[in-house]
Scaffold this motif. Structure first.
Motif, PDB file in Angstrom:
ATOM      1  N   ASP A 129       5.239  -6.941  -5.615  1.00  0.00           N
ATOM      2  CA  ASP A 129       3.852  -7.325  -5.353  1.00  0.00           C
ATOM      3  C   ASP A 129       3.279  -8.044  -6.576  1.00  0.00           C
ATOM      4  OD1 ASP A 129       1.167  -7.505  -4.733  1.00  0.00           O
ATOM      5  OD2 ASP A 129       1.041  -5.480  -3.896  1.00  0.00           O
ATOM      6  N   GLU A 131       0.440  -9.051  -7.284  1.00  0.00           N
ATOM      7  CA  GLU A 131      -0.887  -8.582  -7.680  1.00  0.00           C
ATOM      8  C   GLU A 131      -0.819  -7.370  -8.599  1.00  0.00           C
ATOM      9  OE1 GLU A 131      -5.124  -7.376  -5.498  1.00  0.00           O
ATOM     10  OE2 GLU A 131      -3.408  -8.075  -4.317  1.00  0.00           O
ATOM     11  N   ARG A 133       2.308  -6.403 -10.185  1.00  0.00           N
ATOM     12  CA  ARG A 133       3.561  -6.430 -10.925  1.00  0.00           C
ATOM     13  C   ARG A 133       3.287  -6.119 -12.394  1.00  0.00           C
ATOM     14  NH1 ARG A 133       5.893 -11.887 -10.022  1.00  0.00           N
ATOM     15  NH2 ARG A 133       6.408 -11.006  -7.983  1.00  0.00           N
ATOM     16  N   GLY A 228       0.657  -0.627   1.175  1.00  0.00           N
ATOM     17  CA  GLY A 228      -0.005  -1.771   1.782  1.00  0.00           C
ATOM     18  C   GLY A 228      -1.451  -1.582   2.141  1.00  0.00           C
ATOM     19  N   SER A 231      -3.472  -4.863   1.824  1.00  0.00           N
ATOM     20  CA  SER A 231      -3.256  -5.849   2.893  1.00  0.00           C
ATOM     21  C   SER A 231      -3.940  -5.420   4.179  1.00  0.00           C
ATOM     22  CB  SER A 231      -1.756  -6.031   3.129  1.00  0.00           C
ATOM     23  OG  SER A 231      -1.147  -6.691   2.041  1.00  0.00           O
ATOM     24  N   TYR A 311       6.028  -1.361   0.459  1.00  0.00           N
ATOM     25  CA  TYR A 311       6.922  -2.084  -0.439  1.00  0.00           C
ATOM     26  C   TYR A 311       8.377  -1.760  -0.041  1.00  0.00           C
ATOM     27  CZ  TYR A 311       3.226  -2.800  -4.080  1.00  0.00           C
ATOM     28  OH  TYR A 311       2.115  -3.166  -4.792  1.00  0.00           O
ATOM     29  N   PHE A 353       2.156  -9.477   2.824  1.00  0.00           N
ATOM     30  CA  PHE A 353       1.008 -10.030   2.102  1.00  0.00           C
ATOM     31  C   PHE A 353       0.091 -10.885   2.983  1.00  0.00           C
ATOM     32  CE2 PHE A 353       4.575  -9.642  -0.911  1.00  0.00           C
ATOM     33  CZ  PHE A 353       4.030  -8.727  -1.789  1.00  0.00           C
TER      34      PHE A 353
END
Length: 416
Positions: A129, A131, A133, A228, A231, A311, A353
């Motif tokens: 991800d 955003e 990481r 998630g 999202s 993930y 995403f």
């Protein structure tokens, strides 16, 4: 035969296997750090420690914690040995370090590991991800992931076998480990976890949800980006605008689970709900915290559409339970989910995403009851085929244990 389990949250993944082994007449002992619920036929021994993690190198603190736990479990194991307990088989979760030294106490015991996940710097959860990481040199990520895996590598040197719940989770292990791992899910009791009439839901704030309402469900043990939530929330304004009668029910606690903590002074729920404030009627989004199991199953039976995102990481039991109750599933197009959800056959998949795409697919499914019914029935059939507790899982798990008990241990002398 005598069997020892090691798991900090026993019975956890062994909640079905342990009672079956006890019913067969095996003598069971569980070493754990937490207070478990009653498990028929199992003596529980709790380890404890007063040691605190040292203030050494930051990268070493995780391993230091595991060594502290391992030493405490070692002392408990020695006390069991001195009482005359000598297991024929040890089954351990390697993730927290508890099992690191028990083979030194009982070198002739067969030794098996529950292989939940093997970390990597690339290709799974760590760098998935952008955003969230970690901001660090890739060389640092590689070093840290190897340190996290060090206890598992140490234990596999002396392990006879492993068991992993999914092909994806098994695939995260290096080939020399993977060849000793049997894939078998933990098991879903599809007689209990099944479609059926649902009762209306009444919550402490007075909210009532009746059977037949358009209800979107989303379940996390802890509400966090790994599963998630960001999202999902970002898709809600579009979904709720286009489906004016829909309501959203989110099950899960505020807290830190697998990933990083939320920004200081907030929770991930608050953080992402602030993003959509003023863009939709948030009173239609109900957060109910953790639920008892019967209430949780009732929620799934009420669900019009169940959304599951993750993930590339450990697959949640909640997905399999939602499938078993016949929910129509909208899942992330990530490897753990693809193992059980085939797009258009047992559910629908969407890019993790792509919150606009998630909204479009959700609106499509909410407006198509025939498709939902077809997908839900196929989802349940897949769980029965691959993970039904009584017809698939327990026979395989018990055969695995029988084979271990009949085999010679991999190492006959204490490791050095």
């Amino acid at each position: 035969m005598r069997i020892l389990f090691l798991h900090q949250n026993f019975p956890a993944q062994f909640r079905h296997l342990a009672p079956q082994l006890a019913a067969r007449g095996h003598e069971l002992v569980a070493l754990t750090f937490n207070q478990p619920p009653p498990t028929p036929g199992t003596r529980v021994v709790r380890s404890s420690t007063t040691h605190a993690t040292g203030a050494g190198h930051p990268w070493a603190r995780d391993f230091d914690t595991k060594i502290i736990r391992a030493e405490a479990a070692l002392q408990s194991a020695k006390r069991l040995r001195d009482e005359g307990f000598h297991p024929d088989l040890i089954i351990a979760h390697p993730g927290w370090g508890d099992a690191l030294f028990v083979k030194d106490v009982w070198p002739k015991a067969r030794f098996a590991l529950y292989c939940e996940f093997f970390y990597a710097a690339t290709g799974t959860d760590w760098d998935f991800d952008p955003e969230f990481r970690p901001v660090e040199d890739p060389a640092d990520s590689g070093a840290r992931s190897r340190l996290r895996n060090l206890p598992q590598r140490m234990l596999f040197d002396i392990a006879d076998a492993g068991i992993s719940p999914t092909q994806f989770q098994a695939s995260t292990y290096p080939p020399e480990m993977r060849e000793r791992i049997m894939v078998c899910h933990d098991g879903i009791d599809t007689a209990q976890v099944a479609p059926g009439p649902a009762q209306s839901l009444t919550f402490s704030n007075g909210t009532v949800i009746e059977q037949g309402e358009e209800l979107i469900t989303f379940v996390n043990r802890n509400i966090e980006p790994y599963r998630g939530f960001h999202s999902f929330v970002r898709a809600l304004p579009s979904i709720l605008e286009r489906r004016p009668n829909a309501r959203v029910l989110v099950v899960g606690r505020d807290g830190t689970g697998y990933g990083a903590a939320a920004p200081q002074g907030t929770t991930w729920r608050q953080h992402f709900m602030n993003e959509i404030a003023g863009r939709c009627d948030t009173s239609r989004i109900l957060f109910v915290g953790a639920l008892g199991y019967s209430m949780f199953l009732n929620v799934l039976r009420m669900s019009t559409l169940h959304v599951y995102l993750t993930y590339p990481f450990v697959l949640s039991w909640s997905l399999m339970e939602a499938m078993a109750t016949g929910c129509a599933i909208l899942g992330s197009d990530t490897a753990p989910v693809r193992e059980f959800i085939s797009d258009g056959k047992t559910g629908r998949l969407v890019d993790f995403f792509d919150h606009a795409g998630l909204a479009d697919r959700a609106v499509e499914l909410l407006g198509d009851p025939a498709q939902r019914a077809r997908l839900g029935a196929a989802a349940r059939a897949r769980v029965i085929e691959r993970a039904d507790l009584h017809s698939v899982v327990l026979p395989r798990q018990l055969a695995w244990v029988d084979a271990l008990l009949a085999a010679s241990p991999r190492v006959d002398d204490p490791p050095v």
